[in-house]
Enzyme design. Structure first.
Site, PDB file in Angstrom:
ATOM      1  N   TYR A  10       6.516  83.483  17.316  1.00  0.00           N
ATOM      2  CA  TYR A  10       7.803  84.164  17.480  1.00  0.00           C
ATOM      3  C   TYR A  10       7.725  85.653  17.108  1.00  0.00           C
ATOM      4  CZ  TYR A  10      12.779  85.175  16.441  1.00  0.00           C
ATOM      5  OH  TYR A  10      14.035  85.723  16.369  1.00  0.00           O
ATOM      6  N   LEU A  32      -2.815  78.140  18.951  1.00  0.00           N
ATOM      7  CA  LEU A  32      -1.805  77.512  19.821  1.00  0.00           C
ATOM      8  C   LEU A  32      -1.246  76.214  19.244  1.00  0.00           C
ATOM      9  CD1 LEU A  32      -3.310  78.272  23.369  1.00  0.00           C
ATOM     10  CD2 LEU A  32      -1.549  79.530  22.106  1.00  0.00           C
ATOM     11  N   ASN A  90      -4.268  76.339   5.708  1.00  0.00           N
ATOM     12  CA  ASN A  90      -3.932  77.244   6.809  1.00  0.00           C
ATOM     13  C   ASN A  90      -3.653  78.656   6.325  1.00  0.00           C
ATOM     14  OD1 ASN A  90      -3.376  76.120   9.733  1.00  0.00           O
ATOM     15  ND2 ASN A  90      -2.918  74.477   8.285  1.00  0.00           N
ATOM     16  N   SER A 115       7.170  87.042   3.144  1.00  0.00           N
ATOM     17  CA  SER A 115       8.472  86.372   3.306  1.00  0.00           C
ATOM     18  C   SER A 115       9.372  86.601   2.097  1.00  0.00           C
ATOM     19  CB  SER A 115       8.212  84.870   3.444  1.00  0.00           C
ATOM     20  OG  SER A 115       9.424  84.154   3.363  1.00  0.00           O
ATOM     21  N   TYR A 139       5.186  76.984   0.454  1.00  0.00           N
ATOM     22  CA  TYR A 139       5.143  78.024   1.486  1.00  0.00           C
ATOM     23  C   TYR A 139       5.233  79.413   0.835  1.00  0.00           C
ATOM     24  CZ  TYR A 139       6.980  81.226   4.987  1.00  0.00           C
ATOM     25  OH  TYR A 139       7.204  82.325   5.778  1.00  0.00           O
ATOM     26  N   LYS A 143       2.417  82.658   0.337  1.00  0.00           N
ATOM     27  CA  LYS A 143       2.654  84.059   0.729  1.00  0.00           C
ATOM     28  C   LYS A 143       2.430  84.985  -0.468  1.00  0.00           C
ATOM     29  CE  LYS A 143       3.773  83.434   5.069  1.00  0.00           C
ATOM     30  NZ  LYS A 143       3.126  84.084   6.201  1.00  0.00           N
ATOM     31  N   ASN A 168      15.819  86.748   7.315  1.00  0.00           N
ATOM     32  CA  ASN A 168      15.921  85.785   8.424  1.00  0.00           C
ATOM     33  C   ASN A 168      15.749  86.452   9.783  1.00  0.00           C
ATOM     34  OD1 ASN A 168      17.123  84.473   6.033  1.00  0.00           O
ATOM     35  ND2 ASN A 168      17.375  82.797   7.491  1.00  0.00           N
ATOM     36  N   LEU A 188      18.649  78.191  12.150  1.00  0.00           N
ATOM     37  CA  LEU A 188      20.084  78.086  12.430  1.00  0.00           C
ATOM     38  C   LEU A 188      20.476  78.591  13.822  1.00  0.00           C
ATOM     39  CD1 LEU A 188      22.921  77.441  11.437  1.00  0.00           C
ATOM     40  CD2 LEU A 188      23.027  79.751  10.465  1.00  0.00           C
ATOM     41  N   ARG A 281      20.447  71.234   2.058  1.00  0.00           N
ATOM     42  CA  ARG A 281      19.020  71.042   2.364  1.00  0.00           C
ATOM     43  C   ARG A 281      18.240  71.441   1.118  1.00  0.00           C
ATOM     44  NH1 ARG A 281      16.602  74.322   7.478  1.00  0.00           N
ATOM     45  NH2 ARG A 281      16.836  76.061   6.041  1.00  0.00           N
TER      46      ARG A 281
END
Ligand code: UFG
Length: 329
Positions: A10, A32, A90, A115, A139, A143, A168, A188, A281
């Site tokens: 993205y 990919l 990763n 992030s 996560y 970072k 975001n 979202l 969440r």
């Protein structure tokens, strides 16, 4: 030539197009697993997995690389809680291999996709770069650890780096050439647009009992093309020798609640859609809003998209083009 890891994803694909638009030579490296090769425009492409040092070495040995923009990583907070080891392999493992190959090939510049997750749940808003770093999930921890790998690599080997801490990311290329296409989608704005298109029955709202004006979480939505510009400015700063090892927040400086985003999506698309309220969440802080004053001052970063409706409009145009025909699962 510039190497963009995760350039088929993205944010990476917007940076690839931004660099191509400026006449730069671009090589995309992507495994990919999440990205889409059709989003890289006229860039050169190598399918390559950063977890495999031999593959990374081969690519850096084959092309004359002047700088790296490093996006390739896993990026789902919830996923990182249930499978942290994949994130270590990763994100940390992949970056270790990249830095190893850079050192061997004599590449000295890297812009890193960090992030807001490095901050965890800060109390003071807007968040400045000096705020305490206390990630609440693997996560964010990966970072933050990569940022310190980069700082040590600068001190020890002279590798210059800029870490960009996004809030975001939202929206899509205004020319409609690329946009958000995650599988699975968890964010979202695209999920609200799926609800508009009737691809899901309702948009789930995670929690309406937060200590905010309407009870839903507040986030800072920043246009992905503005993020792309900041990467290019950071790269140019490194190339001119103005930057050594830096970190910058990138946001719009204004918070929107989940319900405010819902109402913006309804007004931009002209269509209503049902909501389903569920519990919070896990791991979602109530409010995250950035101060991007340092990026404005030191990178000369100027946002083109400050209006939330405009940001959503670009996402809506892309979403219809990409998913109306039923690509979405
Ligand atoms: N939300 C919903 N319903 C949904 C999806 C999201 O109510 O179906 C809410 C979330 O609870 C959150 C807000 O909408 O309050 C935004 O959620 P996103 O999943 O779109 O984005 P996040 O804020 O969770 O994640 C972003 C980045 C991550 C990064 C994180 C840092 O996408 O990469 O910020 O906190 F780790």
């Amino acid at each position: 030539m510039l190497l963009i890891t995760g350039g088929a994803g993205y944010i990476g694909s917007h940076v690839v197009l931004g660099l191509l638009d400026r006449g730069r030579e671009v090589l995309v490296l992507d495994n990919l697993s999440r990205g889409h090769e059709d989003l890289v425009g006229k860039a050169l492409f190598e399918e390559c997995d950063l977890r495999d040092l031999a593959q990374v070495r081969k690519v850096l040995g084959k092309y004359p690389i002047d700088g790296v923009l490093h996006f390739a990583s896993l990026s789902l907070v919830g996923d990182s809680m249930s499978d942290p080891h994949s994130y270590y392999r990763n994100n940390i493992g992949g970056t270790m291999n990249m830095i190893t190959a850079m050192l061997e090939a004599g590449v000295e510049r890297i812009v890193f996709s960090s992030s807001a997750a490095v901050y965890g749940e800060p109390r003071v808003m807007p968040i400045r770069e000096e705020a305490p770093k206390a990630p609440t999930n693997p996560y964010g921890e990966t970072k933050l650890f990569i940022e310190s790998m980069l700082r040590r690599s600068f001190e020890a080997y002279g590798i210059k780096s800029v870490s960009l801490r996004y809030f975001n990311a939202a929206g899509a290329d205004p020319k409609g050439r690329t946009g958000e296409d995650h599988h699975p989608e968890t964010h979202l704005v695209p999920l609200a647009l799926d609800a508009v298109l009737g691809k899901v029955e309702a948009l789930t709202v995670y929690g309406n009992d937060y200590p905010t004006h309407d009870g839903t979480c507040i986030r800072d939505y920043v246009h992905v093309s503005d993020l792309a510009d900041a990467h290019i400015e950071a790269l140019e700063g490194l190339e001119k020798g103005n930057l050594g090892c830096e970190a910058f927040n990138l946001g719009n400086g204004k918070g929107f609640s989940v319900l405010e985003i819902v109402s913006a999506v309804r007004s931009v698309t002209g269509r209503g859609f049902p909501l389903k309220f569920t519990s919070r969440r896990p791991g979602d802080p109530a409010v995250l809003v950035a101060s991007s004053a340092r990026a404005e001052r030191e990178l000369g970063w100027k946002r083109r998209f400050t209006d939330i409706d405009e940001i959503i409009e670009t996402a809506w145009r892309w979403h219809q083009k990409r998913f109306k025909g039923g690509r979405r699962p």
